[in-house]
Design a protein around this motif. Sequence first.
Motif, PDB file in Angstrom:
ATOM      1  N   ASP A 149      10.150 -41.328 -32.378  1.00  0.00           N
ATOM      2  CA  ASP A 149       8.796 -40.782 -32.508  1.00  0.00           C
ATOM      3  C   ASP A 149       8.099 -41.461 -33.694  1.00  0.00           C
ATOM      4  OD1 ASP A 149       6.536 -39.222 -32.935  1.00  0.00           O
ATOM      5  OD2 ASP A 149       7.563 -37.327 -32.591  1.00  0.00           O
ATOM      6  N   THR A 215       1.653 -37.475 -29.568  1.00  0.00           N
ATOM      7  CA  THR A 215       3.088 -37.501 -29.271  1.00  0.00           C
ATOM      8  C   THR A 215       3.297 -37.353 -27.767  1.00  0.00           C
ATOM      9  OG1 THR A 215       3.459 -36.424 -31.401  1.00  0.00           O
ATOM     10  CG2 THR A 215       5.331 -36.556 -29.910  1.00  0.00           C
ATOM     11  N   ASN A 216       3.362 -38.486 -27.073  1.00  0.00           N
ATOM     12  CA  ASN A 216       3.553 -38.489 -25.621  1.00  0.00           C
ATOM     13  C   ASN A 216       5.038 -38.680 -25.324  1.00  0.00           C
ATOM     14  OD1 ASN A 216       3.491 -38.796 -22.853  1.00  0.00           O
ATOM     15  ND2 ASN A 216       1.716 -40.154 -22.850  1.00  0.00           N
ATOM     16  N   LEU A 217       5.777 -37.620 -25.512  1.00  0.00           N
ATOM     17  CA  LEU A 217       7.232 -37.665 -25.348  1.00  0.00           C
ATOM     18  C   LEU A 217       7.625 -37.909 -23.899  1.00  0.00           C
ATOM     19  CD1 LEU A 217      10.112 -37.357 -26.310  1.00  0.00           C
ATOM     20  CD2 LEU A 217       9.763 -34.882 -26.409  1.00  0.00           C
ATOM     21  N   ASN A 218       6.884 -37.347 -22.971  1.00  0.00           N
ATOM     22  CA  ASN A 218       7.217 -37.506 -21.551  1.00  0.00           C
ATOM     23  C   ASN A 218       7.185 -38.973 -21.132  1.00  0.00           C
ATOM     24  OD1 ASN A 218       7.934 -36.188 -19.092  1.00  0.00           O
ATOM     25  ND2 ASN A 218       5.894 -36.625 -18.324  1.00  0.00           N
ATOM     26  N   VAL A 246       4.881 -31.752 -29.073  1.00  0.00           N
ATOM     27  CA  VAL A 246       4.381 -32.550 -27.954  1.00  0.00           C
ATOM     28  C   VAL A 246       2.872 -32.335 -27.860  1.00  0.00           C
ATOM     29  CG1 VAL A 246       4.473 -32.922 -25.464  1.00  0.00           C
ATOM     30  CG2 VAL A 246       6.572 -32.371 -26.726  1.00  0.00           C
ATOM     31  N   PRO A 252       8.005 -32.536 -21.092  1.00  0.00           N
ATOM     32  CA  PRO A 252       9.044 -33.564 -21.020  1.00  0.00           C
ATOM     33  C   PRO A 252      10.367 -33.080 -20.425  1.00  0.00           C
ATOM     34  CG  PRO A 252       9.019 -32.621 -23.211  1.00  0.00           C
ATOM     35  CD  PRO A 252       7.974 -31.880 -22.413  1.00  0.00           C
ATOM     36  N   THR A 278      11.559 -26.562 -28.688  1.00  0.00           N
ATOM     37  CA  THR A 278      11.454 -27.742 -27.819  1.00  0.00           C
ATOM     38  C   THR A 278      12.656 -28.654 -28.001  1.00  0.00           C
ATOM     39  OG1 THR A 278       9.037 -27.713 -27.713  1.00  0.00           O
ATOM     40  CG2 THR A 278      10.109 -29.833 -27.366  1.00  0.00           C
TER      41      THR A 278
END
Length: 308
Positions: A149, A215-218, A246, A252, A278
């Motif tokens: 991240d 934060t585009n974790l997916n 997120v 995600p 999360t």
Amino acid sequence: MKALPLVREGISAYDFHSLSRLAEMDPKTIGEILEDPELYMRALKASENASSKWAAALFLFNIQGGLGEAKRKVAKSVLVKLLMQLASQISGRGIRSTERFLTSYKPGLEEVDLEETLDGIISKPSISYDDIIVVDRRPKKRGILLILDTSNSMYREKMLIAVLAIGVMAYRLRGENYAIIAFNSEGRLLKPIEREMETGELLDRVLEIRAGGCTNLNKALEMGLEQLSKNVAHEKVAILVTDGWVTAGGSPFANAAKYPRLHVIQVPMGVGGGDTETCLRLAREGRGKRIFVKDFRELPRAIIEILR
């Protein structure tokens, strides 16, 4: 300039703790001071010979934004060298995860499996070297993925610690297949899993990242699945380093569940230490463990612990 005497004194005294703080507060002014070629070269030589490699590395990292392109490249090459030295020391270079195989006795293999050996010879009137079963430990072949991240909360010293952690991982995984993905609003593949890359080149690439964005974790998890889908090893493990917040890209968890093994290192990047629920759920969906790192400086050791 008021800072000029402090910079000269700091370089002469190898006081990189003070110099790194000055550079963090005002990199532009420090960059202007280092336009002096003689002072600039003195600073680089002092960095290479500093007793505190980390403080020197932090100084070189903090002045990057204040230097012209030519000087920045040279300073960055010294920074990479220092980070490689630190990463090699932390990683326990040469220590590799191994797999255990049983085989008949061979010179050089001294660990005897007594149970297997006794089972094989108990009914034999005589025995030979072939009847002695020994343990052959071979380097484990794995496919490893690190997802880092680099959103808004990853700033200043934390970013440099993350670069060092990647260096530690690179040394520990020499000879194995591994991939590195950094993400914020979008994902960036820094090292494909099937490509060999020198540690210096990898760290040089990572140092070009600027923290920021959502934060585009997916999206990062989708990219990670693509890397792990490649036929590079039977055992595949992913390590996600995040605070758990997120802010883009949707949920995600469905993608986390597609991982054979997803470990989550929760790091305190933002206020409040992150979204614990999360992080716990991501690890649960990915059949991995969640590790909470109270101090960001513990990140390299946390990665080593997972890779054992």
